[in-house]
Design a protein around this motif. Structure first.
Motif, mmCIF file in Angstrom:
data_model
loop_
_atom_site.group_PDB
_atom_site.id
_atom_site.type_symbol
_atom_site.label_atom_id
_atom_site.label_comp_id
_atom_site.label_asym_id
_atom_site.label_seq_id
_atom_site.Cartn_x
_atom_site.Cartn_y
_atom_site.Cartn_z
ATOM 1 N N VAL A 1 -14.624 -6.442 1.351
ATOM 2 C CA VAL A 1 -13.448 -6.059 0.546
ATOM 3 C C VAL A 1 -13.029 -7.472 -0.411
ATOM 4 O O VAL A 1 -13.286 -7.618 -1.325
ATOM 5 N N VAL B 1 0.826 -1.168 -0.024
ATOM 6 C CA VAL B 1 -0.065 0.069 -0.008
ATOM 7 C C VAL B 1 0.830 1.208 -0.036
ATOM 8 O O VAL B 1 0.509 2.293 -0.563
ATOM 9 N N LEU C 1 -8.678 -1.660 -1.972
ATOM 10 C CA LEU C 1 -8.035 -2.413 -1.135
ATOM 11 C C LEU C 1 -8.261 -3.830 -1.388
ATOM 12 O O LEU C 1 -7.531 -4.549 -1.138
ATOM 13 N N LEU D 1 -10.482 -0.959 8.381
ATOM 14 C CA LEU D 1 -10.750 -2.201 7.876
ATOM 15 C C LEU D 1 -10.919 -2.839 9.184
ATOM 16 O O LEU D 1 -10.508 -2.576 10.110
ATOM 17 N N GLY E 1 -12.201 4.648 4.252
ATOM 18 C CA GLY E 1 -11.289 3.906 3.587
ATOM 19 C C GLY E 1 -10.134 3.777 4.632
ATOM 20 O O GLY E 1 -9.171 3.023 4.278
ATOM 21 N N THR F 1 -4.930 -6.284 -1.312
ATOM 22 C CA THR F 1 -5.123 -7.562 -0.610
ATOM 23 C C THR F 1 -4.763 -8.895 -1.305
ATOM 24 O O THR F 1 -3.941 -9.664 -0.868
#
Length: 327
Positions: free
Chosen positions: A123, A63, A272, A94, A91, A276
């Motif tokens: 997500v 990220v 996201l 999480l 955002g 991931t």
């Protein structure tokens, strides 16, 4: 005059809308511009915490901003789920979504404070986690059958540890007791780390808990693994037989993924998701997850939502079948 004012108002609103859209697009392009909080609704040392840290540590590099772990344990994951539900949908929050907190704990509440399907943005799923049946290594128990026979001979005097009421280890343990038709004293602890530590210390004699919470202890000899919850042998659990070999049809494993607060913009959700997927497919992350007997599984938000919906139904039936108390 009214028409002129109306036209002017429409023009102003249109201008504001376009400006807002441009700002939104710009913010998505620049996202993320600061650290992201990852709420873990479990205690440090639990299986959820272990997997979350493996992924978060490398995802920070992907990220370009740090993912900060925020452990919010309690009530089988309810506290963390509630905090995540109320968080700002920008955002920058999480939640580590799991079978227990998302689909078990909520069903043990008379008045649920969240709906796992409707109150969050999905997500992606990133893992499947089998449960592993472990015993204190000083016990002369080396198989599922020997554990069952031992517990039957002690008439409910053997302790079964769990991470707390409504946890995955609680429900999988209750399911195992019912399927194998024997009794054991359920001893709930405050989190997976505490329940595993109690089994290592001999305070409790056995537990069946997500693999990431125990595999390091199994590999070091502090615990003995005698079975796992997958229906067939697994390359990730070499030398550990399925419980189904002793109790035909036994199959009860969990999953983990990421939710975001309801209303988080879809473009950010997609970013996201891509972050991931890239992270969990890195060779070093796959290897670290494999050490925890965890398989990488990813997909779309819609696929994850379907999995959660199915899990709610399955665990609802199981909660009722084993007679767990709703509080």
């Amino acid at each position: 005059m009214r028409r002129l004012i109306s036209s002017a108002a429409v023009a102003a609103i249109t201008s504001l809308t376009l400006t807002g859209a441009a700002l939104a697009a710009e913010s998505v392009n620049d996202y993320p511009s600061k650290p992201i909080r990852l709420i873990v609704p479990n205690a440090p040392g639990s299986s959820v915490d272990t997997l979350s840290r493996i992924v978060a540590n490398k995802m920070s590099d992907v990220v370009g901003k740090q993912l900060v772990i925020d452990n919010r344990a309690g009530a089988g994951g309810v506290i963390g789920m509630e905090i995540a539900k109320a968080a700002n949908p920008d955002g920058y929050t999480l939640i580590a979504a799991t079978t227990a907190a998302s689909t078990i704990a909520v069903q043990l509440m008379k008045k649920p404070t969240y709906d796992p399907v409707k109150d969050y943005e999905f997500v992606t799923q990133f893992a499947v986690t089998p449960n592993v049946l472990v015993v204190h290594p000083k016990l002369a128990i080396k198989s599922v059958k020997e554990l069952i026979d031992y517990c039957k001979s002690k008439q409910g005097q053997v302790n079964m540890a769990s991470a707390g009421p409504g946890s995955q280890s609680h429900l999988s343990g209750a399911y195992f007791l019912q399927a194998a038709k024997f009794e054991s004293l359920h001893v709930p602890y405050k989190g997976g780390g505490a329940s595993v530590a109690a089994t290592i210390a001999g305070e409790s004699q056995w537990t069946i808990t997500p693999a990431p919470a125990v595999m390091s202890h199994v590999n070091s000899g502090r615990l003995r693994a005698i079975g796992h919850s997958l229906p067939k042998p697994s390359d990730l659990l070499t030398g550990i037989p399925p419980i189904a070999d002793t109790i035909p049809g036994f199959d009860y494993s969990g999953w983990q993924g990421f939710f975001a607060p309801k209303g988080t913009p879809k473009p950010i959700i997609e970013k996201l998701r891509q972050f991931t997927i890239k992270t969990v497919n890195l060779p070093e992350v796959k290897k670290a997850l494999a050490v925890q007997a965890t398989e990488v599984v990813t997909g779309t938000p819609e696929e994850f939502r379907k999995l959660v919906q199915e899990s709610v139904v399955k665990n609802g039936k199981l909660v009722r079948t084993v007679g767990l108390k709703v509080e």
